[in-house]
Design a protein around this motif. Structure first.
Motif, PDB file in Angstrom:
ATOM      1  N   ALA A 245       0.829  -1.212   0.000  1.00  0.00           N
ATOM      2  CA  ALA A 245       0.000   0.000   0.000  1.00  0.00           C
ATOM      3  C   ALA A 245       0.861   1.258   0.000  1.00  0.00           C
ATOM      4  O   ALA A 245       0.570   2.228  -0.716  1.00  0.00           O
ATOM      5  CB  ALA A 245      -0.927  -0.013   1.210  1.00  0.00           C
ATOM      6  N   LYS A 249       1.119   4.071  -3.074  1.00  0.00           N
ATOM      7  CA  LYS A 249       0.699   5.441  -2.789  1.00  0.00           C
ATOM      8  C   LYS A 249       1.836   6.441  -2.947  1.00  0.00           C
ATOM      9  O   LYS A 249       1.639   7.527  -3.503  1.00  0.00           O
ATOM     10  CB  LYS A 249       0.148   5.510  -1.364  1.00  0.00           C
ATOM     11  N   GLU A 250       3.040   6.101  -2.481  1.00  0.00           N
ATOM     12  CA  GLU A 250       4.128   7.070  -2.428  1.00  0.00           C
ATOM     13  C   GLU A 250       5.158   6.898  -3.543  1.00  0.00           C
ATOM     14  O   GLU A 250       5.855   7.852  -3.880  1.00  0.00           O
ATOM     15  CB  GLU A 250       4.840   6.983  -1.075  1.00  0.00           C
TER      16      GLU A 250
END
Length: 424
Positions: A245, A249-250
């Protein structure tokens, strides 16, 4: 009023006594330290210098007169340096007979000789001819010879890490960011797990689809079945989900390209970060130290003092080991620890470093392993030994070997078996 008058009269008496002194009857010109002649008030500090000059004059002076003048100079000096400043009553009388100068606010000012001397900062000129002393470089004795012997014992490259390590567990046909993710996943699964188990789990994950998106879309139960029986598989399921995750996301589905970014990921430590930088990004950022490297470095005496954990070992090794060896040292020592320098009962009898290793023969078997046993060298290579990393696996192999051995059968039993076969 009476008290003030008395104080005023006392001040005038003192002034008259000082002015009547034979010393002040003389000329008031004073030679300063700089050699300039000045007239007017004589600082108390210059009285002694004038007395000294008068002693040097050609005219003889009686000892009594000199003693009287020295006593008067001492009294005048003490009065001018220790007398407190007063804001009321009679003004302070200077040796010259003049009142103490005041500022515009009416507060008496200190004379130059009464001021506190400003502290001077002492600076020393740097000696440009002297070179700075460098810290003495420390390296273990005979480490180059020991490393050469380890390379020789690892020349066959047949340890589990050589065939089932993290650099062998990713899909070579996958896109670059997917390959890097699979390297990171294999490193995460390898913690507290043998390479054989890690390779099997990665094979199942790759068949399922080992990408960031597929890991996030897989439920925990299914993901646990895929990676079982790796060590701490329940915790690693959580770490894989959280890391995937964060990567999506990053970092857009890719892994970070720095050690600082990698250690931020859940379940990723310094050892995994340095190995991921080396395998996935082809950048040497540090030494990947696991239990094998930590154990062998302490046994060989490659550290100034014994270390308690792999992270301390990494820092100690990086202080002296040349940087060009940082990438090689991990797989060398890991394979050496899997085959020869075992955690329990290391095979010092087949190790080429047994004469230079300070830990040799302290925990090793007293007898050489018998030919044909799992821990004995193979006929083709004198350094090919058992690949299990712990003693529990060694005991398991020995039990299996005993079970497979044929048990001795008596002649009577053999006849019965032959009769039964003929009847059937």
């Amino acid at each position: 009023m009476l008290h003030v008058r008395c104080s005023t009269r006392v001040c005038y008496v003192v002034q008259y006594f000082i002015m009547a002194s034979p010393y002040f009857v003389q000329s008031r010109s004073v030679i300063t330290r700089s050699g300039n002649q000045s007239s007017g008030g004589t600082p108390a500090a210059s009285l002694r210098s004038k007395l000294t000059n008068r002693r040097r004059n050609a005219d003889p002076v009686s000892p009594a007169a000199v003693k009287v003048e020295e006593e008067e100079a001492r009294i005048s000096e003490q009065r001018s340096s220790s007398a407190p400043l007063s804001t009321g009553g009679c003004p302070e009388i200077l040796p010259t007979g003049r009142p103490h100068p005041k500022t515009e606010s009416g507060t008496p000012t200190l004379l130059s000789h009464g001021r506190r001397r400003r502290q001077l900062k002492v600076e020393y000129d740097k000696d440009e001819g002297v070179m700075p002393v460098k810290a003495e470089h420390w390296d273990p004795p005979e480490w180059k010879k020991q490393l050469g012997y380890i390379r020789e014992m690892r020349s066959s490259r047949d340890a589990p890490v050589d065939n089932m390590g993290a650099e062998k567990c990713y899909d070579t046909e996958a896109p670059a960011h997917v390959r890097r993710f699979q390297v990171l996943v294999s490193l995460m699964l390898s913690s507290q797990t043998r390479d054989q188990v890690t390779a099997a789990a990665m094979q199942k994950l790759r068949a399922h689809g080992c990408t960031v998106e597929n890991v996030l879309a897989t439920d925990d139960e299914t993901l646990g079945k895929l990676i079982h029986p790796v060590g701490f598989w329940r915790n690693k399921v959580k770490y894989l989900k959280l890391t995937s995750a964060m990567l999506l996301k990053e970092f857009g589905g890719d892994i970070p390209d720095s050690v600082e970014g990698l250690v931020r990921l859940p379940g990723v430590g310094p050892k995994m970060a340095h190995l991921a930088m080396d395998i996935a990004w082809d950048q040497v950022s540090g030494i990947g130290v696991d239990t094998h490297v930590h154990r062998i470095s302490n046994r060989l005496g490659w550290l100034k003092k014994p270390t308690k954990n792999p992270e301390e070992t990494r820092k100690a090794l990086e202080e002296w080991l040349p940087r060009e060896l940082w990438s090689e040292i991990n797989w060398l020592l890991v394979g050496f620890g899997q085959q020869v320098c075992l955690p329990v009962n290391p095979l010092c009898s087949v190790c080429l470093n047994q004469h230079s290793c300070p830990s040799a023969h302290k925990n090793s078997p007293t007898k050489r392993p018998k030919a044909g046993s799992p821990r004995s060298p193979s006929p083709t290579s004198s350094f090919k030994t058992k690949t299990e990393p712990d003693q529990e696996s060694a005991v398991k192999y020995e039990r299996t070997e005993k079970e497979l051995r044929p048990t001795p059968v008596s002649p009577t039993t053999q006849r019965r078996r032959l009769k039964s076969k003929v009847n059937h």
